[in-house]
Design a protein around this motif. Structure first.
Motif, PDB file in Angstrom:
ATOM      1  N   UNK A  17      21.934  39.275  62.278  1.00 41.98           N
ATOM      2  CA  UNK A  17      22.301  39.015  60.780  1.00 41.98           C
ATOM      3  C   UNK A  17      23.481  39.658  60.239  1.00 41.98           C
ATOM      4  N   UNK A  18      24.007  40.805  60.973  1.00 43.21           N
ATOM      5  CA  UNK A  18      25.338  41.197  60.586  1.00 43.21           C
ATOM      6  C   UNK A  18      26.478  40.346  61.009  1.00 43.21           C
ATOM      7  N   UNK A  26      34.091  36.162  56.346  1.00 45.66           N
ATOM      8  CA  UNK A  26      35.365  36.056  57.078  1.00 45.66           C
ATOM      9  C   UNK A  26      36.029  34.796  56.454  1.00 45.66           C
ATOM     10  N   UNK A  27      35.086  33.681  56.457  1.00 41.77           N
ATOM     11  CA  UNK A  27      35.561  32.228  56.275  1.00 41.77           C
ATOM     12  C   UNK A  27      35.751  32.164  54.661  1.00 41.77           C
ATOM     13  N   UNK A  28      34.946  32.832  53.881  1.00 47.38           N
ATOM     14  CA  UNK A  28      35.192  32.700  52.554  1.00 47.38           C
ATOM     15  C   UNK A  28      36.499  33.613  52.107  1.00 47.38           C
ATOM     16  N   UNK A  29      36.925  34.392  53.006  1.00 41.70           N
ATOM     17  CA  UNK A  29      38.479  35.315  52.601  1.00 41.70           C
ATOM     18  C   UNK A  29      37.735  36.363  51.928  1.00 41.70           C
ATOM     19  N   UNK A  30      36.737  37.027  52.282  1.00 44.11           N
ATOM     20  CA  UNK A  30      36.321  38.434  51.759  1.00 44.11           C
ATOM     21  C   UNK A  30      36.528  39.516  52.871  1.00 44.11           C
ATOM     22  N   UNK A  31      37.801  39.854  53.151  1.00 46.32           N
ATOM     23  CA  UNK A  31      38.122  40.602  54.423  1.00 46.32           C
ATOM     24  C   UNK A  31      37.244  42.078  54.313  1.00 46.32           C
ATOM     25  N   UNK A  32      37.254  42.551  53.407  1.00 42.16           N
ATOM     26  CA  UNK A  32      36.556  44.039  53.227  1.00 42.16           C
ATOM     27  C   UNK A  32      35.197  43.749  53.485  1.00 42.16           C
ATOM     28  N   UNK A  33      34.297  42.699  53.122  1.00 41.92           N
ATOM     29  CA  UNK A  33      32.983  42.505  53.400  1.00 41.92           C
ATOM     30  C   UNK A  33      32.846  42.353  54.872  1.00 41.92           C
ATOM     31  N   UNK A  34      33.566  41.499  55.377  1.00 44.72           N
ATOM     32  CA  UNK A  34      33.769  41.048  56.670  1.00 44.72           C
ATOM     33  C   UNK A  34      33.955  42.453  57.575  1.00 44.72           C
ATOM     34  N   UNK A  35      34.606  43.173  57.188  1.00 46.15           N
ATOM     35  CA  UNK A  35      35.037  44.515  58.324  1.00 46.15           C
ATOM     36  C   UNK A  35      34.092  45.433  58.074  1.00 46.15           C
ATOM     37  N   UNK A  36      33.218  45.390  56.911  1.00 47.10           N
ATOM     38  CA  UNK A  36      31.990  46.256  56.765  1.00 47.10           C
ATOM     39  C   UNK A  36      30.971  45.699  57.597  1.00 47.10           C
ATOM     40  N   UNK A  37      30.826  44.434  57.667  1.00 49.70           N
ATOM     41  CA  UNK A  37      29.804  43.846  58.620  1.00 49.70           C
ATOM     42  C   UNK A  37      30.117  44.221  60.207  1.00 49.70           C
ATOM     43  N   UNK A  38      31.348  43.956  60.512  1.00 53.27           N
ATOM     44  CA  UNK A  38      31.675  44.232  61.740  1.00 53.27           C
ATOM     45  C   UNK A  38      31.312  45.834  62.001  1.00 53.27           C
ATOM     46  N   UNK A  39      31.588  46.630  61.120  1.00 54.18           N
ATOM     47  CA  UNK A  39      31.355  48.225  61.460  1.00 54.18           C
ATOM     48  C   UNK A  39      29.919  48.380  61.684  1.00 54.18           C
ATOM     49  N   UNK A  40      29.294  47.567  60.786  1.00 54.96           N
ATOM     50  CA  UNK A  40      27.644  47.744  61.005  1.00 54.96           C
ATOM     51  C   UNK A  40      27.199  47.063  62.297  1.00 54.96           C
ATOM     52  N   UNK A  41      27.775  45.943  62.593  1.00 50.41           N
ATOM     53  CA  UNK A  41      27.584  45.476  63.951  1.00 50.41           C
ATOM     54  C   UNK A  41      27.866  46.253  65.020  1.00 50.41           C
TER      55      UNK A  41
END
Length: 56
Positions: A17-18, A26-41
């Motif tokens: 899910x993460x 990342x595809x939408x250009x929302x880098x902060x949330x993509x990095x948050x998901x990466x951290x949770x992953x």
């Protein structure tokens, strides 16, 4: 293994899910949330490694 099977599957499902959410952000250009998901992953990956570590 040091954990019940349902907990392993739960952590794997959370990792999927993460990963999916991270790719979408990342595809939408929302880098902060993509990095948050990466951290949770990565947090779940470490948890999975600890749960499946043999030996002790």
């Amino acid at each position: 293994m040091n954990a019940p099977a349902w907990r392993i599957w739960l952590v794997v499902a959370l990792m999927c899910g993460w990963g999916i959410l991270g790719i979408r952000f990342f595809q939408r250009g929302e880098t902060i949330f993509a990095l948050l998901c990466l951290a949770l992953f990565l947090n779940n990956a470490v948890t999975l490694w600890r749960l499946t570590r043999g030996g002790k």
